[in-house]
Design an enzyme around this catalytic site. Structure first.
Site, PDB file in Angstrom:
ATOM      1  N   ASP A 102       0.862  -1.172   0.000  1.00 23.80           N
ATOM      2  CA  ASP A 102       0.000   0.000   0.000  1.00 23.80           C
ATOM      3  C   ASP A 102       0.908   1.234   0.000  1.00 23.80           C
ATOM      4  O   ASP A 102       1.406   1.624  -1.048  1.00 23.80           O
ATOM      5  CB  ASP A 102      -0.879  -0.105   1.259  1.00 23.80           C
ATOM      6  CG  ASP A 102      -1.979   0.933   1.337  1.00 23.80           C
ATOM      7  OD1 ASP A 102      -2.545   1.262   0.301  1.00 23.80           O
ATOM      8  OD2 ASP A 102      -2.261   1.411   2.452  1.00 23.80           O
ATOM      9  N   ARG A 164     -11.062 -12.324   6.314  1.00 29.86           N
ATOM     10  CA  ARG A 164      -9.842 -12.938   5.777  1.00 29.86           C
ATOM     11  C   ARG A 164     -10.145 -14.207   4.993  1.00 29.86           C
ATOM     12  O   ARG A 164      -9.441 -14.551   4.053  1.00 29.86           O
ATOM     13  CB  ARG A 164      -8.886 -13.339   6.915  1.00 29.86           C
ATOM     14  CG  ARG A 164      -8.177 -12.198   7.583  1.00 29.86           C
ATOM     15  CD  ARG A 164      -7.003 -12.749   8.392  1.00 29.86           C
ATOM     16  NE  ARG A 164      -6.572 -11.823   9.427  1.00 29.86           N
ATOM     17  CZ  ARG A 164      -5.730 -10.809   9.232  1.00 29.86           C
ATOM     18  NH1 ARG A 164      -5.242 -10.585   8.036  1.00 29.86           N
ATOM     19  NH2 ARG A 164      -5.375 -10.024  10.230  1.00 29.86           N
TER      20      ARG A 164
END
Ligand code: IMP
Ligand code: MG
Length: 187
Positions: A102, A164
């Site tokens: 990111d 997840r």
């Protein structure tokens, strides 16, 4: 599809095809060598498991857990090691396996840290990258998908530990994300 998910960005089959492709590249590049795959917990677990089983050269698996100070959606670049590698990597060929790059701050810290242990080589294999968010220049040798600047969950990626286990990568409905970040319960 989970009710909290707004849209599937990368479906299960597309993910699996990309993981196979990455594993083939790695197998070709490291032919005749041995590898240490370093998975970054917890986001990389499913990616690491699927990738490692398709890499054709002998692989040792090791893991690191790091926590970045900052909010759940923004990292600060200050990284704390929660779990270090079990084994030495000096003289070994190492690939860091990450879920997503990111800002790049976490990975940049990790690379500096692992490089100081003198591996024979150090590369990065990231499933996802968000180039628009990058705050530091980074070389990732193996990248699965470039995605836009949106918060994604699934296939290891979480929001406050949720989502997840989805087998695809998706974006969340704004209301669902707000509730998960607020008190942890879903609408
Ligand atoms: P960076 O230091 O900003 O590159 O942060 C990388 C870490 O932030 C990743 O390993 C993820 O754990 C988390 N992260 C960044 N973007 C997302 C996202 O869209 N969904 C879930 N986790 C993310
Ligand atoms: Mg991560």
């Amino acid at each position: 599809m989970s009710e909290a998910v707004d849209r599937v960005l990368i479906g299960r089959e597309e993910l699996q095809a990309k993981v196979s492709e990455l594993a083939q590249c790695i197998s070709r590049d490291y032919e005749g060598e041995e590898l240490v795959l370093v998975g970054v917990l917890k986001g990389a677990i499913f990616f690491m498991a699927d990738l490692a089983r398709q890499v054709a050269v002998p692989c040792a698996l090791d893991f690191m857990a790091v926590s970045s100070y900052g909010s759940s959606t923004d990292s600060s670049g200050v990284v704390r090691i929660l779990k270090d590698l079990d084994a030495e990597i000096e003289g070994k060929h190492v690939i860091i396996v990450e879920d997503i790059v990111d800002s790049g701050l976490t990975l940049s810290y990790l690379m500096k840290n692992l490089r100081s242990r003198k591996p024979a080589s150090l590369e990065v294999c990231a499933l996802l990258t968000k180039p628009a968010r990058r705050r530091i220049q980074l070389e990732c040798t193996y990248v699965g998908f470039e995605i836009p600047d949106v918060f994604v969950v699934g296939y290891g990626l979480d929001l406050a530990e949720r989502f997840r286990t989805l087998d695809y990568i998706g974006t969340l409905r704004a209301e669902a994300a707000a509730v998960v970040e607020g008190d942890g319960s879903l609408p």
